[in-house]
Design a protein around this motif. Structure first.
Motif, PDB file in Angstrom:
ATOM      1  N   LYS A   1     -15.888 -59.077  34.307  1.00 52.00           N
ATOM      2  CA  LYS A   1     -17.296 -59.196  34.692  1.00 52.00           C
ATOM      3  C   LYS A   1     -17.462 -59.798  36.091  1.00 52.00           C
ATOM      4  O   LYS A   1     -18.294 -60.678  36.313  1.00 52.00           O
ATOM      5  CB  LYS A   1     -18.082 -60.033  33.670  1.00 52.00           C
TER       6      LYS A   1
ATOM      7  N   MET B   1     -22.592 -64.885  23.208  1.00 50.95           N
ATOM      8  CA  MET B   1     -22.821 -63.556  23.756  1.00 50.95           C
ATOM      9  C   MET B   1     -23.117 -62.584  22.627  1.00 50.95           C
ATOM     10  O   MET B   1     -23.748 -61.559  22.812  1.00 50.95           O
ATOM     11  CB  MET B   1     -21.556 -63.091  24.482  1.00 50.95           C
TER      12      MET B   1
ATOM     13  N   THR C   1     -11.520 -61.172  20.766  1.00 47.93           N
ATOM     14  CA  THR C   1     -12.628 -61.164  21.718  1.00 47.93           C
ATOM     15  C   THR C   1     -13.954 -61.453  21.012  1.00 47.93           C
ATOM     16  O   THR C   1     -14.782 -62.219  21.503  1.00 47.93           O
ATOM     17  CB  THR C   1     -12.685 -59.811  22.443  1.00 47.93           C
TER      18      THR C   1
ATOM     19  N   LYS D   1     -16.666 -64.345  21.900  1.00 45.42           N
ATOM     20  CA  LYS D   1     -18.062 -64.011  22.228  1.00 45.42           C
ATOM     21  C   LYS D   1     -19.039 -64.751  21.324  1.00 45.42           C
ATOM     22  O   LYS D   1     -20.140 -65.113  21.750  1.00 45.42           O
ATOM     23  CB  LYS D   1     -18.286 -62.499  22.095  1.00 45.42           C
TER      24      LYS D   1
ATOM     25  N   VAL E   1     -16.187 -69.077  30.848  1.00 41.30           N
ATOM     26  CA  VAL E   1     -15.557 -67.982  30.120  1.00 41.30           C
ATOM     27  C   VAL E   1     -14.879 -67.032  31.106  1.00 41.30           C
ATOM     28  O   VAL E   1     -15.492 -66.603  32.090  1.00 41.30           O
ATOM     29  CB  VAL E   1     -16.587 -67.184  29.282  1.00 41.30           C
TER      30      VAL E   1
ATOM     31  N   TYR F   1     -13.662 -63.458  30.997  1.00 39.64           N
ATOM     32  CA  TYR F   1     -13.806 -62.322  30.085  1.00 39.64           C
ATOM     33  C   TYR F   1     -12.620 -61.376  30.211  1.00 39.64           C
ATOM     34  O   TYR F   1     -11.990 -61.269  31.267  1.00 39.64           O
ATOM     35  CB  TYR F   1     -15.101 -61.570  30.391  1.00 39.64           C
ATOM     36  N   GLN F   2     -12.372 -60.681  29.109  1.00 39.46           N
ATOM     37  CA  GLN F   2     -11.272 -59.723  29.109  1.00 39.46           C
ATOM     38  C   GLN F   2     -11.528 -58.627  30.156  1.00 39.46           C
ATOM     39  O   GLN F   2     -10.616 -58.156  30.811  1.00 39.46           O
ATOM     40  CB  GLN F   2     -11.132 -59.099  27.719  1.00 39.46           C
ATOM     41  N   ASP F   3     -12.825 -58.251  30.299  1.00 44.43           N
ATOM     42  CA  ASP F   3     -13.150 -57.228  31.311  1.00 44.43           C
ATOM     43  C   ASP F   3     -13.636 -57.872  32.609  1.00 44.43           C
ATOM     44  O   ASP F   3     -14.309 -57.230  33.420  1.00 44.43           O
ATOM     45  CB  ASP F   3     -14.175 -56.250  30.752  1.00 44.43           C
TER      46      ASP F   3
ATOM     47  N   ASP G   1      -9.938 -65.052  27.745  1.00 41.37           N
ATOM     48  CA  ASP G   1      -9.574 -63.864  26.983  1.00 41.37           C
ATOM     49  C   ASP G   1      -8.491 -63.094  27.730  1.00 41.37           C
ATOM     50  O   ASP G   1      -8.761 -62.502  28.771  1.00 41.37           O
ATOM     51  CB  ASP G   1     -10.822 -62.987  26.773  1.00 41.37           C
TER      52      ASP G   1
END
Ligand SMILES: Nc1ncnc2c1ncn2[C@@H]1O[C@H](COP(=O)(O)OP(=O)(O)OP(=O)(O)O)[C@@H](O)[C@H]1O
Ligand SMILES: [Mg+2]
Lengths: 234, 295
Positions: free
Chosen positions: A99, A61, A52, A56, A93, A95-97, A172
Motif C-alpha cells: 500500500k 481494517m 493476513t 486486518k 502496519v 501490509y502484505q501488498d 505481514d
C-alpha cells in the motif's frame, strides 16, 4: 492513552473471533488469543491459512463476523471517528501488498505516518533519514516508489510502519522478497522497536525468522489455531 | 500549526494535480457570480430610480369649479374614506396661475394677456408611501375620478405602468440567475472535488488506515471549496465593476438615463455575495467529502 488495570500487560486480546467472507468462506473461526505488551509474536501457516485476515482484524481494517477484539484495552470495533484515528496512529502496519503511494517519493511515503499525528517537519525529516540509513536505502530518498524493486518497496512499507514509533506493529510477510543479509537488517529494525517498548506481531512463511528465537509462535491451519508454542519471553 | 502545514501541502498537491478541472470550476463560479450580480445591480438601480419616481408621485385631480370651504371639507372626507393619505392640497385657479408664473420665471410676461383663471383648479393627493403599488394607484385614481366635480385624474399612468412591469420582470430574472448561481456553484464544486477524491482514492484510503482524523482528511477539500468561492466571486464582481465603469463612462452626462444615476452595489452587498458564494462552494465540497468519509 489511558488503559485499564488488568489490560496493562496485554496488548491484544481476542475472544472467540471468527471471520466469514461472503458467501461462505471461513477465513478464521473461533480464534482466542492474547498477546502481551512488548512481546514479539509470530504468526505462521500455509498460504490461505488466515494470517493476513487476523492482522486486518487487529487493526480494524476488517470487522469480525463474531467475537471480541481488544487492543490496548479498547474494544476496537466500538471505536469510531477520532478515537479510532488516534488508536490507529499508535498501530503501525506493514501490509502484505505494501500500500505505498506509487507516485510519491520514498521520503513522502514514510512521512505520511508521522504527518497524520502532526509531528514537526524537522522531526519527520530526521526520522526518515535515520530509517533509510538503517535499511541502507539512503540513496533512494527521492525516488518514486513505483520505480523501486519489490524488496525495496517491502522495506519502505516496513519503514512507514515503524516511523511514528507505534506501540503495536503488525508486519505481514516482511521478508518475502529479501536475501538473508537484508532480512537480518529488517529483523534488527524490528527488534530495536521492540526494545523501545513496541509489541510486534509478524506473519511469515520464513522459518528462519523464528526457529532459533525464544518468541511464541502461533500456527494457523484453515482458519483455526493448530498450535501455539510457549516462548520464554514475557 | 503542523496540522495546517500538512493541510496546505495537500491543497497544493490537489490544485497541482487537477488544475484543469479546478480552472473550469473557477470560471463557472465567476461567470455565475457575474451574471447574478449583473442583474442584481440593474435591479437595485431600478428600485432606486423607482423610489425617486415615487417620491414625486402624486395624483392630480382636475376639478370643474373651485370648491368652497364646505365642499373642500366634503372632498377631503371622501378621499380619506377610500384610504388614509399623506397629504391633500387644494390648488385654486389663482394659485395654479401663480405657480405657473413662477415656473416660467423671466418668461412670465407671456401670461400678461391671459385671463387669470384660464387654469383649472385641482386637488393634489400624495398617497401614503405604503400605498404606492401599481394596482393600488390605479384603483385610487379610478375612485378619485368618481368624486363630484372631478374632470380628470393624472399621475403619469403610462410611465408607472411600464416601470412596474419592468421591475416585475427584473425580479424574476434576479431570482432565476440567483438560482443558477446556487446550482452551478454548488454542483460544479461538488463535482470537481469528487473528481479529486476519485483521483486520490488510494491515498485517502491509506490516510484513514494510518490514523488520519476526519478533519485532517476533510480540511484540504474544504479549503479548496472556500478558495473556489472566494476567487470566483471576487473575479466575477471585479468583471462586473469593470463593466459598470465602462457603462458609466460612456453614458454619462444629461439624458434620460440620468434618472437612474447608476450606482455600484454597496460594500455590504458585495460582502454578502462573496460570503454567499464561499458558503455555497464549501457546501458543495463538504457534501462530496462526506460521502467518501461515510464508509
Ligand atoms: N476479501 C476477501 N474476500 C473473500 N475471501 C477472502 C478475502 N480475503 C481473504 N479471503 C480468504 O480468506 C482465506 C484466508 O486468507 P488470508 O489472506 O488471511 O491468508 P494468508 O494466511 O494471509 O495467506 P498468504 O500466506 O498467502 O498471505 C483465504 O481462503 C482467502 O481466499
Ligand atoms: Mg497473507
Amino acid at each position: 492513552m489511558a488503559e485499564n488495570e488488568n489490560t496493562e500487560n496485554t496488548m491484544i486480546e481476542m475472544i472467540k473471533v471468527s471471520r466469514i467472507y461472503e458467501p461462505n468462506i471461513t477465513a478464521l473461526s473461533d480464534i482466542s488469543l492474547s498477546v502481551g505488551t512488548g512481546e514479539m509474536f509470530f504468526l505462521i501457516g500455509r498460504s490461505g491459512a488466515g494470517k493476513t485476515t487476523l492482522l486486518k482484524l487487529i487493526c480494524n481494517m476488517e470487522v469480525p463476523s463474531k467475537g471480541l477484539i481488544e487492543v490496548a484495552g479498547y474494544d476496537i470495533n466500538q471505536l469510531k471517528g477520532n478515537d479510532l484515528a488516534h488508536l490507529r496512529q499508535k498501530i503501525g502496519v506493514a501490509y502484505q501488498d505494501f500500500k505505498l503511494l506509487g507516485d510519491r517519493t520514498v521520503a513522502e511515503n514514510i512521512a505520511i505516518a508521522m504527518e497524520v499525528s502532526y509531528k514537526k517537519p524537522r522531526a519527520i525529516k530526521q526520522r526518515v533519514k535515520d530509517l533509510l540509513e538503517q535499511l541502507q536505502l539512503v540513496e533512494k530518498h527521492n525516488t518514486i516508489t513505483n520505480e523501486l524493486s519489490r524488496g525495496e518497496q517491502q522495506r519502505i512499507a516496513l519503514a512507514r510502519a515503524v516511523a511514528n514509533s507505534p506501540r503495536l506493529i503488525l508486519v505481514d510477510e516482511p521478508t518475502g522478497n529479501l536475501d538473508a543479509s537484508t532480512t537480518e537488517q529488517v529483523m534488527e529494525l524490528l527488534n530495536r522497536s521492540r526494545l523501545a517498548g513496541a509489541t510486534i506481531v509478524i506473519a511469515t512463511h520464513d522459518s528462519s525468522l523464528y526457529r532459533q528465537s525464544k518468541h511464541r509462535v502461533l500456527e494457523l491451519r484453515n482458519g483455526t489455531i493448530h498450535s501455539l508454542t510457549e516462548g520464554d519471553q514475557p | 500549526m503542523n496540522f495546517w502545514l500538512a493541510v496546505f501541502r495537500q491543497v497544493g498537491r490537489n490544485l497541482h494535480q487537477t488544475w484543469t478541472s479546478q480552472l473550469m470550476t473557477f470560471l463557472t463560479v465567476s461567470l455565475s457570480v457575474l451574471i447574478f450580480a449583473f442583474f442584481y445591480l440593474i435591479y437595485t438601480n431600478m428600485l432606486g430610480a423607482g423610489d425617486r419616481l415615487s417620491d414625486d408621485l402624486r395624483l392630480i385631480v382636475y376639478l370643474e369649479e373651485d370648491p368652497g370651504p364646505e365642499m373642500q371639507q366634503q372632498l377631503r372626507q371622501k378621499i380619506n374614506n377610500f384610504d388614509d393619505v399623506e397629504k391633500i392640497l387644494f390648488v385654486s385657479r389663482a394659485e395654479a396661475y401663480e405657480r405657473f408664473a413662477t415656473q416660467l420665471g423671466e418668461n412670465s410676461d407671456v401670461l400678461t394677456d391671459m385671463p387669470k383663471d384660464f387654469l383649472p383648479p385641482s386637488i393634489e393627493v400624495v398617497p401614503l408611501q405604503s400605498l404606492r403599488g401599481y394596482n393600488k394607484i390605479k384603483l385610487f385614481s379610478e375612485y378619485l375620478k368618481s368624486l363630484p366635480g372631478a374632470e380628470k385624474v393624472q399621475y403619469g399612468q403610462e410611465w408607472v405602468e411600464r416601470f412596474y412591469y419592468f421591475t416585475r420582470l427584473l425580479t424574476i430574472v434576479v431570482i432565476l440567475s440567483g438560482t443558477l448561481l446556487i446550482l452551478t456553484a454548488t454542483f460544479m464544486v461538488a463535482y470537481t472535488i469528487r473528481l479529486t477524491i476519485m483521483g486520490r482514492r488510494d491515498e485517502l484510503e491509506l490516510l484513514k488506515l494510518v490514523g488520519a482524523t476526519n478533519s485532517y482528511i476533510r480540511a484540504p477539500f474544504l479549503i479548496e471549496g472556500i478558495l473556489q468561492g472566494l476567487t470566483g466571486s471576487i473575479i466575477g464582481l471585479s468583471a462586473l465593476y469593470a463593466l459598470f465603469r465602462w457603462i458609466s463612462l460612456h453614458f454619462e452626462g444629461p439624458g434620460p438615463l440620468n434618472l437612474f444615476q447608476f450606482t455600484f452595489l454597496p460594500f455590504s452587498e458585495v460582502l454578502i455575495i462573496v460570503s454567499g458564494s464561499i458558503a455555497l462552494c464549501s457546501l458543495g465540497s463538504y457534501s462530496s467529502i462526506r460521502k467518501f468519509l461515510k464508509f
